[in-house]
Design an enzyme around this catalytic site. Structure first.
Site, mmCIF file in Angstrom:
data_model
loop_
_atom_site.group_PDB
_atom_site.id
_atom_site.type_symbol
_atom_site.label_atom_id
_atom_site.label_comp_id
_atom_site.label_asym_id
_atom_site.label_seq_id
_atom_site.Cartn_x
_atom_site.Cartn_y
_atom_site.Cartn_z
ATOM 1 N N HIS A 177 61.883 -6.882 29.966
ATOM 2 C CA HIS A 177 61.002 -5.723 29.810
ATOM 3 C C HIS A 177 61.318 -4.986 28.501
ATOM 4 O O HIS A 177 60.419 -4.656 27.722
ATOM 5 C CB HIS A 177 61.193 -4.745 30.974
ATOM 6 C CG HIS A 177 60.577 -5.175 32.266
ATOM 7 N ND1 HIS A 177 59.276 -5.621 32.367
ATOM 8 C CD2 HIS A 177 61.083 -5.201 33.534
ATOM 9 C CE1 HIS A 177 59.009 -5.913 33.629
ATOM 10 N NE2 HIS A 177 60.091 -5.673 34.351
ATOM 11 N N HIS B 120 65.981 -9.767 33.848
ATOM 12 C CA HIS B 120 64.654 -9.236 34.178
ATOM 13 C C HIS B 120 64.409 -7.942 33.411
ATOM 14 O O HIS B 120 63.368 -7.769 32.752
ATOM 15 C CB HIS B 120 64.589 -9.000 35.687
ATOM 16 C CG HIS B 120 63.322 -8.361 36.166
ATOM 17 N ND1 HIS B 120 62.409 -9.033 36.950
ATOM 18 C CD2 HIS B 120 62.807 -7.112 35.999
ATOM 19 C CE1 HIS B 120 61.387 -8.234 37.222
ATOM 20 N NE2 HIS B 120 61.611 -7.061 36.667
ATOM 21 N N GLU B 121 65.375 -7.017 33.487
ATOM 22 C CA GLU B 121 65.208 -5.737 32.801
ATOM 23 C C GLU B 121 65.273 -5.904 31.285
ATOM 24 O O GLU B 121 64.578 -5.215 30.539
ATOM 25 C CB GLU B 121 66.278 -4.744 33.276
ATOM 26 C CG GLU B 121 66.304 -4.502 34.775
ATOM 27 C CD GLU B 121 64.991 -3.938 35.305
ATOM 28 O OE1 GLU B 121 64.155 -3.486 34.502
ATOM 29 O OE2 GLU B 121 64.807 -3.963 36.535
#
Length: 269
Positions: free
Chosen positions: A64, A60-61
């Site tokens: 980003h 997820h990170e």
């Protein structure tokens, strides 16, 4: 710095961290154990879900950061965000420790925000929105990969089973269903247009400067506010009904996820 030094530096910035490989190793080993029925089912499900949840948080990170890199923020590599190392993120407590605690205590996929993006380096409102959307999209993709095989019935006759009352149940699809529930809940929560969450990050570039300045002081408390609202029993029921309905689109019954959570909490029974 020479061209060779630059290439070496870029390679080191993007080299997958040993910490992430360890998480994948735990995920694979525990997955094999519950697939084959080796060892205690509950402890195997616990390791599988925690490792899988942390892997999804890392990705997820990473999503980003990778989207920000292509958007113009070339500093994300030097910060270690492209190594998939959870210890490199800006706030390991909010992004990893608390989400895991919430999974253990309540079975909620708590979102977290940990990568610091230098937004002034990125031009264009659409790019800013895509950077914020990249993380929840990873959770949605995870949910599809986890839930589709269960709903299709591909995992119905595995050797790894456990006895619950008069029934013999398959462990692996139950674990996938619970992990899929966490991914769906994390995506839904993160897409809320609440300051501090990715949903607000998606719409923020399209708001007027005056509105953004007015909302900015509330950003640190957005996640806390969501948690307080979810603590209300009726809202909690509505939220999980929505999660179960989404899982139902893949043909996965909510009872399967409940079974996975029951096995996950092996210390309580």
């Amino acid at each position: 710095m020479s061209f060779a030094d630059t290439r070496r530096s870029n390679s080191e910035e993007r080299r997958i961290s040993p910490v992430f490989w360890v998480l994948l190793g735990i995920l694979g080993t525990s997955g094999w154990a519950i697939w084959t029925g080796f060892g205690a089912a509950g402890f195997g499900v616990f390791l599988f879900v925690v490792a899988g949840w942390m892997v999804s948080l890392c990705l997820h990170e990473y999503a980003h950061a990778r989207t920000a890199l292509h958007g113009g923020d070339i500093t994300v590599g030097a910060k270690g965000y492209l190594t998939l190392n959870p210890f490199k993120y800006a706030n390991a407590l909010m992004s990893f420790v608390l989400p895991v605690i919430f999974v253990v205590l309540g079975g909620i996929g708590l979102p977290g925000g940990a990568v610091f993006i230098e937004r002034h380096r990125i031009q264009g409102r659409l790019k800013h929105s895509l950077i914020s959307a990249a993380g929840p999209l990873v959770n949605l993709a995870f949910a599809v990969l986890l839930l589709a095989p269960v709903g299709a019935g591909w995992l119905d006759n595995l050797p790894g089973t456990t006895q619950l009352g008069p029934y013999q149940v398959s462990v692996f699809p139950a674990a996938l269903s619970f992990l899929g529930l966490l991914q769906v809940s994390a995506a839904l929560l993160n897409l809320l247009p609440v300051p501090g969450l990715d949903g607000y990050g998606i719409v923020e570039p399209w708001l007027s400067p005056k509105t953004r300045r007015a909302v900015e002081p509330f950003a640190p408390y957005g996640l806390l506010a969501v948690f307080i609202v979810l603590w209300q029993s009726q809202v909690n029921v509505w939220f999980f009904n929505l999660v179960y309905n989404i899982m139902g689109l893949f043909g996965v019954k909510g009872g399967y996820a409940d079974l996975g959570q029951y096995l996950f909490r092996f210390w309580s029974h």
